[in-house]
Design a protein around this motif. Structure first.
Motif, PDB file in Angstrom:
ATOM      1  N   LYS A  89      46.825  52.608  45.784  1.00 35.33           N
ATOM      2  CA  LYS A  89      47.331  53.236  47.004  1.00 35.33           C
ATOM      3  C   LYS A  89      48.608  52.526  47.468  1.00 35.33           C
ATOM      4  CE  LYS A  89      44.076  56.264  47.769  1.00 35.33           C
ATOM      5  NZ  LYS A  89      44.339  57.675  47.916  1.00 35.33           N
ATOM      6  N   HIS A  90      49.328  53.138  48.394  1.00 34.72           N
ATOM      7  CA  HIS A  90      50.632  52.621  48.815  1.00 34.72           C
ATOM      8  C   HIS A  90      50.575  51.236  49.465  1.00 34.72           C
ATOM      9  CE1 HIS A  90      49.297  54.391  52.635  1.00 34.72           C
ATOM     10  NE2 HIS A  90      50.166  53.589  53.208  1.00 34.72           N
ATOM     11  N   THR A  91      49.410  50.800  49.927  1.00 37.77           N
ATOM     12  CA  THR A  91      49.273  49.484  50.556  1.00 37.77           C
ATOM     13  C   THR A  91      48.779  48.414  49.582  1.00 37.77           C
ATOM     14  OG1 THR A  91      47.052  50.104  51.269  1.00 37.77           O
ATOM     15  CG2 THR A  91      48.842  50.426  52.856  1.00 37.77           C
ATOM     16  N   SER A  92      48.538  48.776  48.329  1.00 36.44           N
ATOM     17  CA  SER A  92      47.958  47.830  47.371  1.00 36.44           C
ATOM     18  C   SER A  92      48.976  46.790  46.890  1.00 36.44           C
ATOM     19  CB  SER A  92      47.382  48.576  46.170  1.00 36.44           C
ATOM     20  OG  SER A  92      48.416  49.192  45.436  1.00 36.44           O
ATOM     21  N   VAL A  93      48.447  45.582  46.627  1.00 39.62           N
ATOM     22  CA  VAL A  93      49.248  44.490  46.071  1.00 39.62           C
ATOM     23  C   VAL A  93      48.424  43.875  44.943  1.00 39.62           C
ATOM     24  CG1 VAL A  93      50.356  42.268  46.504  1.00 39.62           C
ATOM     25  CG2 VAL A  93      50.334  44.010  48.303  1.00 39.62           C
ATOM     26  N   ILE A  94      48.903  43.992  43.703  1.00 37.43           N
ATOM     27  CA  ILE A  94      48.196  43.469  42.536  1.00 37.43           C
ATOM     28  C   ILE A  94      49.031  42.359  41.915  1.00 37.43           C
ATOM     29  CG2 ILE A  94      47.101  44.022  40.326  1.00 37.43           C
ATOM     30  CD1 ILE A  94      45.991  45.667  42.666  1.00 37.43           C
ATOM     31  N   LYS A  95      48.420  41.182  41.756  1.00 39.11           N
ATOM     32  CA  LYS A  95      49.070  40.051  41.094  1.00 39.11           C
ATOM     33  C   LYS A  95      48.209  39.681  39.892  1.00 39.11           C
ATOM     34  CE  LYS A  95      50.894  38.389  45.450  1.00 39.11           C
ATOM     35  NZ  LYS A  95      50.749  37.403  46.517  1.00 39.11           N
ATOM     36  N   GLY A  96      48.457  40.353  38.777  1.00 39.28           N
ATOM     37  CA  GLY A  96      47.674  40.123  37.568  1.00 39.28           C
ATOM     38  C   GLY A  96      47.796  41.305  36.634  1.00 39.28           C
ATOM     39  N   ASP A  97      47.203  41.175  35.469  1.00 38.93           N
ATOM     40  CA  ASP A  97      47.281  42.222  34.451  1.00 38.93           C
ATOM     41  C   ASP A  97      46.335  43.377  34.767  1.00 38.93           C
ATOM     42  OD1 ASP A  97      49.090  40.649  33.054  1.00 38.93           O
ATOM     43  OD2 ASP A  97      47.527  39.702  31.846  1.00 38.93           O
ATOM     44  N   ILE A  98      46.732  44.561  34.308  1.00 42.66           N
ATOM     45  CA  ILE A  98      45.923  45.772  34.462  1.00 42.66           C
ATOM     46  C   ILE A  98      45.619  46.338  33.079  1.00 42.66           C
ATOM     47  CG2 ILE A  98      45.961  48.189  35.196  1.00 42.66           C
ATOM     48  CD1 ILE A  98      47.583  47.345  37.620  1.00 42.66           C
ATOM     49  N   ILE A  99      44.355  46.702  32.869  1.00 42.51           N
ATOM     50  CA  ILE A  99      43.934  47.401  31.661  1.00 42.51           C
ATOM     51  C   ILE A  99      43.142  48.616  32.130  1.00 42.51           C
ATOM     52  CG2 ILE A  99      42.580  47.283  29.544  1.00 42.51           C
ATOM     53  CD1 ILE A  99      42.926  44.206  29.693  1.00 42.51           C
ATOM     54  N   THR A 100      43.567  49.809  31.741  1.00 42.41           N
ATOM     55  CA  THR A 100      42.894  51.023  32.195  1.00 42.41           C
ATOM     56  C   THR A 100      43.191  52.192  31.265  1.00 42.41           C
ATOM     57  OG1 THR A 100      42.527  52.482  34.108  1.00 42.41           O
ATOM     58  CG2 THR A 100      44.783  51.736  33.723  1.00 42.41           C
ATOM     59  N   GLN A 101      42.401  53.241  31.365  1.00 46.90           N
ATOM     60  CA  GLN A 101      42.664  54.472  30.616  1.00 46.90           C
ATOM     61  C   GLN A 101      43.754  55.278  31.313  1.00 46.90           C
ATOM     62  OE1 GLN A 101      41.351  54.080  27.417  1.00 46.90           O
ATOM     63  NE2 GLN A 101      41.187  56.268  27.572  1.00 46.90           N
ATOM     64  N   ARG A 102      43.588  55.495  32.629  1.00 51.62           N
ATOM     65  CA  ARG A 102      44.525  56.298  33.412  1.00 51.62           C
ATOM     66  C   ARG A 102      44.896  55.545  34.686  1.00 51.62           C
ATOM     67  NH1 ARG A 102      41.145  59.306  30.836  1.00 51.62           N
ATOM     68  NH2 ARG A 102      39.477  59.239  32.344  1.00 51.62           N
ATOM     69  N   LEU A 103      46.181  55.586  35.036  1.00 46.88           N
ATOM     70  CA  LEU A 103      46.691  54.863  36.192  1.00 46.88           C
ATOM     71  C   LEU A 103      47.466  55.801  37.099  1.00 46.88           C
ATOM     72  CD1 LEU A 103      47.267  52.129  37.643  1.00 46.88           C
ATOM     73  CD2 LEU A 103      49.257  51.894  36.143  1.00 46.88           C
ATOM     74  N   ILE A 104      47.109  55.799  38.369  1.00 46.02           N
ATOM     75  CA  ILE A 104      47.828  56.578  39.376  1.00 46.02           C
ATOM     76  C   ILE A 104      48.391  55.574  40.374  1.00 46.02           C
ATOM     77  CG2 ILE A 104      47.637  58.295  41.216  1.00 46.02           C
ATOM     78  CD1 ILE A 104      45.182  59.399  39.611  1.00 46.02           C
ATOM     79  N   VAL A 105      49.717  55.581  40.527  1.00 43.42           N
ATOM     80  CA  VAL A 105      50.386  54.616  41.396  1.00 43.42           C
ATOM     81  C   VAL A 105      51.125  55.368  42.503  1.00 43.42           C
ATOM     82  CG1 VAL A 105      52.056  52.730  41.496  1.00 43.42           C
ATOM     83  CG2 VAL A 105      50.712  53.083  39.418  1.00 43.42           C
ATOM     84  N   GLU A 106      50.740  55.102  43.749  1.00 40.21           N
ATOM     85  CA  GLU A 106      51.430  55.709  44.882  1.00 40.21           C
ATOM     86  C   GLU A 106      52.695  54.912  45.200  1.00 40.21           C
ATOM     87  OE1 GLU A 106      48.906  56.157  48.292  1.00 40.21           O
ATOM     88  OE2 GLU A 106      47.650  57.655  47.296  1.00 40.21           O
ATOM     89  N   GLY A 108      55.202  52.713  47.013  1.00 46.56           N
ATOM     90  CA  GLY A 108      54.985  51.631  47.972  1.00 46.56           C
ATOM     91  C   GLY A 108      54.012  50.579  47.474  1.00 46.56           C
ATOM     92  N   SER A 109      53.218  50.903  46.468  1.00 44.08           N
ATOM     93  CA  SER A 109      52.280  49.904  45.938  1.00 44.08           C
ATOM     94  C   SER A 109      53.067  48.824  45.199  1.00 44.08           C
ATOM     95  CB  SER A 109      51.257  50.552  45.007  1.00 44.08           C
ATOM     96  OG  SER A 109      51.901  51.096  43.893  1.00 44.08           O
ATOM     97  N   GLN A 110      52.491  47.613  45.163  1.00 43.72           N
ATOM     98  CA  GLN A 110      53.151  46.487  44.508  1.00 43.72           C
ATOM     99  C   GLN A 110      52.287  46.002  43.342  1.00 43.72           C
ATOM    100  OE1 GLN A 110      54.404  43.398  47.249  1.00 43.72           O
ATOM    101  NE2 GLN A 110      54.387  44.891  48.916  1.00 43.72           N
ATOM    102  N   PHE A 111      52.961  45.747  42.209  1.00 48.71           N
ATOM    103  CA  PHE A 111      52.241  45.298  41.028  1.00 48.71           C
ATOM    104  C   PHE A 111      53.104  44.304  40.267  1.00 48.71           C
ATOM    105  CE2 PHE A 111      51.746  46.275  36.378  1.00 48.71           C
ATOM    106  CZ  PHE A 111      50.653  45.433  36.189  1.00 48.71           C
TER     107      PHE A 111
END
Length: 148
Positions: A89-106, A108-111
């Motif tokens: 979501k637009h308020t999310s902040v991720i500091k690390g690796d992502i592993i997924t099948q499908r990714l939806i990024v709004e 404003g989100s930070q990764f």
């Protein structure tokens, strides 16, 4: 002993359970559940669910997340491993690796980390190499203009 029908019923009940960690709650330690999990507070530890995890706007997770589906509005410092759908979501902040099948990024989100989608599970070394190549390409000095 349980019959197959009784075992399936128990498994369905466990998977459909819901757990909530409320705003203002701080939990130290790992969490493992078969059911859905919603976090509004803070968790310092690894989280594993065979269902869906939802991290609200006020949530803070310091640790790795493993889930079937995830929707993140808060902050995560650690690896996020989602076997199906991950929504940032637009308020999310991720500091690390992502592993997924499908990714939806709004918007404003930070990764900040490596990302692997689809196919098999990558090794940590593979993610580091991907991030290294990306960083070299992203921060490459522009070539100087030539005059003719």
């Amino acid at each position: 002993m349980f019959t197959n029908k009784e075992e399936k019923k128990v498994e369905a009940e466990i998977t459909s359970s819901s757990n909530t960690i409320g705003k203002g709650t701080v939990l130290y330690g790992d969490i493992e559940t078969h059911g859905n999990l919603r976090i509004e507070g803070k968790v310092e530890g690894n989280i594993k669910t065979k269902s869906k995890i939802v991290l609200g706007k006020s949530s803070v997770v310091i640790g790795n997340i493993n889930a079937q589906n995830a929707e993140i509005e808060g902050s995560v410092t650690g690896k996020v491993n989602v076997s199906d759908n991950l929504i940032l979501k637009h308020t999310s902040v991720i500091k690390g690796d992502i592993i997924t099948q499908r990714l939806i990024v709004e918007s404003g989100s930070q990764f900040n980390g490596g990302c692997k989608m689809g196919g098999g599970q990558p090794t940590r070394k593979g993610l580091e190499k991907t991030t290294e190549v990306h960083n070299k390409q992203s921060f490459k000095e522009p070539e100087k203009a030539r005059t003719v």
